[in-house]
Design an enzyme around this catalytic site. Structure first.
Site, PDB file in Angstrom:
ATOM      1  N   SER A   1       5.034  -1.494  16.674  1.00 16.05           N
ATOM      2  CA  SER A   1       6.134  -0.622  16.196  1.00 16.05           C
ATOM      3  C   SER A   1       7.139  -0.359  17.312  1.00 16.05           C
ATOM      4  O   SER A   1       8.337  -0.291  17.076  1.00 16.05           O
ATOM      5  CB  SER A   1       5.576   0.691  15.637  1.00 16.05           C
ATOM      6  OG  SER A   1       4.987   1.464  16.662  1.00 16.05           O
TER       7      SER A   1
ATOM      8  N   LEU B   1      -2.787  -4.478  25.925  1.00 18.72           N
ATOM      9  CA  LEU B   1      -4.012  -3.811  26.381  1.00 18.72           C
ATOM     10  C   LEU B   1      -4.689  -4.480  27.574  1.00 18.72           C
ATOM     11  O   LEU B   1      -5.701  -4.003  28.051  1.00 18.72           O
ATOM     12  CB  LEU B   1      -4.991  -3.687  25.212  1.00 18.72           C
ATOM     13  CG  LEU B   1      -4.454  -2.797  24.074  1.00 18.72           C
ATOM     14  CD1 LEU B   1      -5.513  -2.606  22.993  1.00 18.72           C
ATOM     15  CD2 LEU B   1      -3.998  -1.430  24.591  1.00 18.72           C
TER      16      LEU B   1
ATOM     17  N   ILE C   1      -2.271  -6.316  34.036  1.00 15.38           N
ATOM     18  CA  ILE C   1      -1.374  -7.406  34.445  1.00 15.38           C
ATOM     19  C   ILE C   1      -1.915  -8.002  35.741  1.00 15.38           C
ATOM     20  O   ILE C   1      -2.075  -7.285  36.724  1.00 15.38           O
ATOM     21  CB  ILE C   1       0.066  -6.880  34.643  1.00 15.38           C
ATOM     22  CG1 ILE C   1       0.582  -6.248  33.343  1.00 15.38           C
ATOM     23  CG2 ILE C   1       0.979  -8.012  35.105  1.00 15.38           C
ATOM     24  CD1 ILE C   1       0.569  -7.196  32.136  1.00 15.38           C
TER      25      ILE C   1
ATOM     26  N   HIS D   1       3.190   4.563  28.429  1.00 23.12           N
ATOM     27  CA  HIS D   1       1.840   5.094  28.207  1.00 23.12           C
ATOM     28  C   HIS D   1       1.959   6.377  27.388  1.00 23.12           C
ATOM     29  O   HIS D   1       2.815   7.224  27.700  1.00 23.12           O
ATOM     30  CB  HIS D   1       1.164   5.366  29.566  1.00 23.12           C
ATOM     31  CG  HIS D   1      -0.248   5.804  29.422  1.00 23.12           C
ATOM     32  ND1 HIS D   1      -1.261   4.935  29.065  1.00 23.12           N
ATOM     33  CD2 HIS D   1      -0.825   7.015  29.548  1.00 23.12           C
ATOM     34  CE1 HIS D   1      -2.399   5.614  28.981  1.00 23.12           C
ATOM     35  NE2 HIS D   1      -2.158   6.869  29.269  1.00 23.12           N
TER      36      HIS D   1
ATOM     37  N   ASP E   1      -1.852   1.640  34.539  1.00 20.48           N
ATOM     38  CA  ASP E   1      -1.127   2.929  34.408  1.00 20.48           C
ATOM     39  C   ASP E   1      -0.900   3.611  35.758  1.00 20.48           C
ATOM     40  O   ASP E   1      -1.003   4.827  35.862  1.00 20.48           O
ATOM     41  CB  ASP E   1      -1.939   3.871  33.500  1.00 20.48           C
ATOM     42  CG  ASP E   1      -2.157   3.257  32.137  1.00 20.48           C
ATOM     43  OD1 ASP E   1      -3.240   3.484  31.565  1.00 20.48           O
ATOM     44  OD2 ASP E   1      -1.266   2.519  31.682  1.00 20.48           O
TER      45      ASP E   1
HETATM   46  C1  GRF Z   1       1.988   2.988  21.932  1.00 19.39           C
HETATM   47  O1  GRF Z   1       1.411   4.252  21.682  1.00 19.39           O
HETATM   48  C2  GRF Z   1       2.254   2.842  23.405  1.00 19.39           C
HETATM   49  O2  GRF Z   1       2.508   4.063  24.065  1.00 19.39           O
HETATM   50  C3  GRF Z   1       0.964   2.282  23.917  1.00 19.39           C
HETATM   51  O3  GRF Z   1       0.483   1.426  22.906  1.00 19.39           O
HETATM   52  C4  GRF Z   1       0.998   1.880  21.660  1.00 19.39           C
HETATM   53  C5  GRF Z   1       1.670   0.718  21.006  1.00 19.39           C
HETATM   54  O4  GRF Z   1       1.897   1.012  19.689  1.00 19.39           O
HETATM   55  N1  GRF Z   1       1.177   1.575  25.150  1.00 19.39           N
HETATM   56  P1  GRF Z   1       2.730  -0.097  18.851  1.00 19.39           P
HETATM   57  O5  GRF Z   1       1.920  -1.385  18.866  1.00 19.39           O
HETATM   58  O6  GRF Z   1       4.059  -0.267  19.544  1.00 19.39           O
HETATM   59  O7  GRF Z   1       2.854   0.488  17.464  1.00 19.39           O
END
Ligand code: GRF
Length: 192
Positions: A13, A85, A88, A104, A145
């Site tokens: 998203s 996830l 890197i 994050h 992070d």
């Molecule tokens: C988001 O909450 C972002 O902060 C985290 O992963 C999530 C990704 O959500 N790094 P989407 O796949 O962009 O909906």
């Protein structure tokens, strides 16, 4: 012109929001979606938006050239992690110094690190009884992070909030701020 690659593992998203924001932008274009999960929602978004996809595998990413050649072949000069996830690898951080940013869903340095993503973060915030949470956009280095923060935005955690209601508030902040911060980082790069 800045050529962005968006790395994502999930629904995408944020990727969708970033793609919309930079459509027809004079200086910045999204040129590649990099994904480590076949079947991820972000792949449908890439398909719909006509953006090329690079599906990556663990071995070459972590113990090989980390796809640096593919990114350079696409003239990528800024990497945006939006729900990616994997950590890197050094090879990629070295190839793109100060040119990889991540978002994050918490106020780092709290609630960061391996395994802290999505609802796990929001559950931890609620369990700790924090009165606020938010987002952190930061440069990426070799640790999860951990890189230099760029921007934070905050939102109240209210009595009765659940991980789902907190997630909704945090996603709202992500959509509101991430594209603009990406643009500011890209413009900063072009001036340096
Ligand atoms: C988001 O909450 C972002 O902060 C985290 O992963 C999530 C990704 O959500 N790094 P989407 O796949 O962009 O909906």
């Amino acid at each position: 012109m800045n050529h962005l690659a968006i790395f994502a593992s999930g629904a995408g998203s944020n990727a969708e929001n970033i793609i919309q924001y930079f459509r027809n932008h004079p200086r910045i274009s999204v040129n590649l979606i990099v994904c480590n999960k076949s079947g991820a929602g972000v792949l449908e978004i890439a398909e719909k938006e006509g953006i090329p996809v690079l599906l990556i595998e663990k071995e070459p990413f972590f113990r090989g050239p980390a796809y640096v050649a593919e990114l350079q072949a696409k003239k990528i000069d800024l990497i945006v992690l939006a729900g990616f996830l994997w950590k890197i690898p050094e090879a990629l951080v070295r190839a793109y110094p100060g040119r990889i940013i991540n978002i994050h869903p918490a106020l780092l340095p709290k609630y960061g690190g391996k395994g802290m993503y999505g609802r796990f973060v929001h559950e931890a915030v609620i369990a700790a009884g924090d009165k606020e949470t938010g987002i952190t956009i930061h440069y990426v280095d070799e640790q999860y992070d951990h890189g230099q923060p760029i921007f934070q935005a905050r939102v109240l955690v209210e009595p009765g909030d659940t991980p789902e209601t907190v997630a909704k508030k945090v996603h709202f902040l992500e959509y509101e701020h991430f594209p603009r911060i990406i643009q500011e980082v890209a413009d900063l790069q072009n001036r340096s």
